[in-house]
Write a protein that holds these residues in place. Structure first.
Motif, short mmCIF file in Angstrom:
data_model
loop_
_atom_site.label_atom_id
_atom_site.label_comp_id
_atom_site.label_asym_id
_atom_site.label_seq_id
_atom_site.Cartn_x
_atom_site.Cartn_y
_atom_site.Cartn_z
N ALA A 1 -6.01 9.58 7.63
CA ALA A 1 -6.65 10.19 6.46
C ALA A 1 -8.13 10.45 6.72
CB ALA A 1 -6.49 9.28 5.24
N TRP A 2 -8.78 9.55 7.43
CA TRP A 2 -10.19 9.75 7.75
C TRP A 2 -10.39 10.97 8.65
CZ3 TRP A 2 -14.70 8.88 5.94
CH2 TRP A 2 -14.93 7.77 5.12
N SER B 1 -9.58 4.56 -5.35
CA SER B 1 -10.10 5.25 -4.17
C SER B 1 -9.21 5.03 -2.96
CB SER B 1 -11.52 4.77 -3.87
OG SER B 1 -12.37 4.97 -4.97
N LEU B 2 -8.73 3.81 -2.76
CA LEU B 2 -7.84 3.55 -1.63
C LEU B 2 -6.60 4.43 -1.69
CD1 LEU B 2 -9.61 0.80 -1.73
CD2 LEU B 2 -7.68 -0.17 -0.49
N LEU C 1 -8.06 8.74 -2.19
CA LEU C 1 -8.58 9.39 -1.00
C LEU C 1 -7.45 9.67 0.00
CD1 LEU C 1 -11.94 7.43 -0.53
CD2 LEU C 1 -11.63 9.79 -1.34
N ARG C 2 -6.49 8.77 0.09
CA ARG C 2 -5.32 9.03 0.92
C ARG C 2 -4.51 10.20 0.36
NH1 ARG C 2 -2.39 4.75 3.58
NH2 ARG C 2 -0.50 5.97 3.26
N ASN D 1 -4.53 5.15 7.22
CA ASN D 1 -5.88 5.38 6.70
C ASN D 1 -6.78 6.03 7.76
OD1 ASN D 1 -4.93 4.16 4.42
ND2 ASN D 1 -6.60 2.69 4.23
N TRP E 1 -9.31 0.45 -6.22
CA TRP E 1 -8.04 0.86 -5.62
C TRP E 1 -7.67 2.29 -5.96
CZ3 TRP E 1 -4.27 0.06 -2.18
CH2 TRP E 1 -4.28 -1.14 -1.46
N THR F 1 -10.16 0.87 6.83
CA THR F 1 -9.18 0.92 7.91
C THR F 1 -8.98 -0.45 8.57
OG1 THR F 1 -10.86 1.52 9.52
CG2 THR F 1 -9.73 3.32 8.38
N TYR G 1 0.86 -1.20 0.00
CA TYR G 1 0.00 0.00 0.00
C TYR G 1 0.89 1.24 0.00
CZ TYR G 1 -4.50 2.32 1.17
OH TYR G 1 -5.65 3.07 1.15
N LEU H 1 -12.25 3.95 1.55
CA LEU H 1 -10.96 4.02 2.22
C LEU H 1 -11.07 3.18 3.49
CD1 LEU H 1 -8.11 5.23 2.24
CD2 LEU H 1 -9.02 7.09 3.64
#
Length: 301
Positions: free
Chosen positions: A226-227, A121-122, A125-126, A223, A119, A147, A93, A145
């Motif tokens: 990031a949230w 988005s994974l 978004l990060r 992650n 992916w 966690t 990742y 995203l």
């Protein structure tokens, strides 16, 4: 690291993919991207997922470019026209994040509208959470995203095991199975083009096992951070999920509830499977253009 480069002849005369290639170097690897539309316009960054490449956006790129936007569609390392490390352990990742961060810095994209799926988005978004000043808006279709703190659909566990252990990993058939419509032979050839044989598929096989599905996954902490940013995100955040994706179903409502920028946006449900770019490309691109038209109008008032 040992990496392969798909011969250019594999990409000759692909259906509906007339775009000139562009390249940057990240960590000694060549990364390809499409760059269409006015060079001085604010960019729309279209990020693909597993196991596709920028060909996935071939019908959307011209629509958004014709509306006056600069469209950037990279091929992630291990996919498309980008270089492909042959060791599955070369992919993590964080390595994908580092490659995309280097891409952002080398292209110096600013005022970005992120468009992402799977992916894309994974990673996307990060990227937005870690580079908020570079991003203007976010559009997510069939993405999330994770966690590792939420239950994982059984369909994903089956997919993960298939990717890791099946001796047969037919890229085009996988994408066809994840779409409502049936891909034609030329389209299937295009999706298979980056992968002449199994040595080129390490990146595609690696992605499912990299999704954080437990709280102690190496990517889970980053992650969660990031949230924290996304939970304060007040820029436009639009969801355009499809009605037929068993893996990401419900993720749109989850993000609408947690991300402030999603409030009062015209979220829409498109017709399609996991690969909604294949099933509803005109509608997907139209939602992006409509969002950007509203933003441009707001900027002028």
């Amino acid at each position: 690291m040992n990496a392969l480069r798909t011969p250019d002849k594999r990409f000759e005369r692909l259906l509906d993919y007339p775009f000139a290639p562009h390249y940057v170097e990240v960590d000694g690897l060549r990364m390809h991207y499409v760059d269409e539309g006015p060079s001085d316009a604010s960019p729309v960054l279209m990020m693909h997922g597993e196991p596709s490449w920028s060909y996935l956006y071939r019908h959307m790129i011209p629509i958004c470019a014709a509306a006056g936007h600069r469209v950037i569609a990279p091929d992630l390392i291990g996919f498309g026209k980008s270089d492909k490390p042959t060791d599955i352990n070369a992919y993590s990742y964080q390595s994908h994040m580092d490659w995309m961060q280097a891409f952002l810095e080398q292209t110096d994209l600013q005022n970005i509208t992120l468009v992402c799926q799977d992916w894309g988005s994974l990673l996307g978004l990060r990227l937005a959470a870690e580079n908020p000043d570079r991003f203007r808006a976010i559009v997510v279709g069939n993405g999330m995203l994770p966690t590792g703190d939420q239950p994982v659909p059984k369909a994903f566990q089956l997919w993960k095991n298939f990717a890791l252990y099946s001796p047969w990993f037919p890229i085009a058939r996988i994408i066809n199975a994840g779409s409502f419509r049936t891909l034609g032979p030329d389209e299937r050839r295009a999706y298979d083009a980056p992968f002449p044989d199994k040595k080129y598929k390490a990146g595609a096989r690696a992605f499912p096992k990299l999704v954080p599905v437990t709280p102690d996954n190496p990517a889970s902490a980053a992650n969660r951070e990031a949230w924290k940013v996304l939970e304060q995100w007040k820029k436009p955040f639009l969801t355009t999920f499809s009605n037929g994706d068993p893996i990401t179903r419900g993720g749109d409502r989850y993000m609408q509830e947690r991300i402030p920028g999603a409030k009062n946006q015209p979220h829409t449900t498109l017709t399609g499977g996991h690969f909604l770019q294949e099933d509803s490309p005109v509608e997907f691109a139209g939602a992006i253009n409509a969002l950007l038209a509203r933003l441009d109008e707001s900027d002028q008032t």
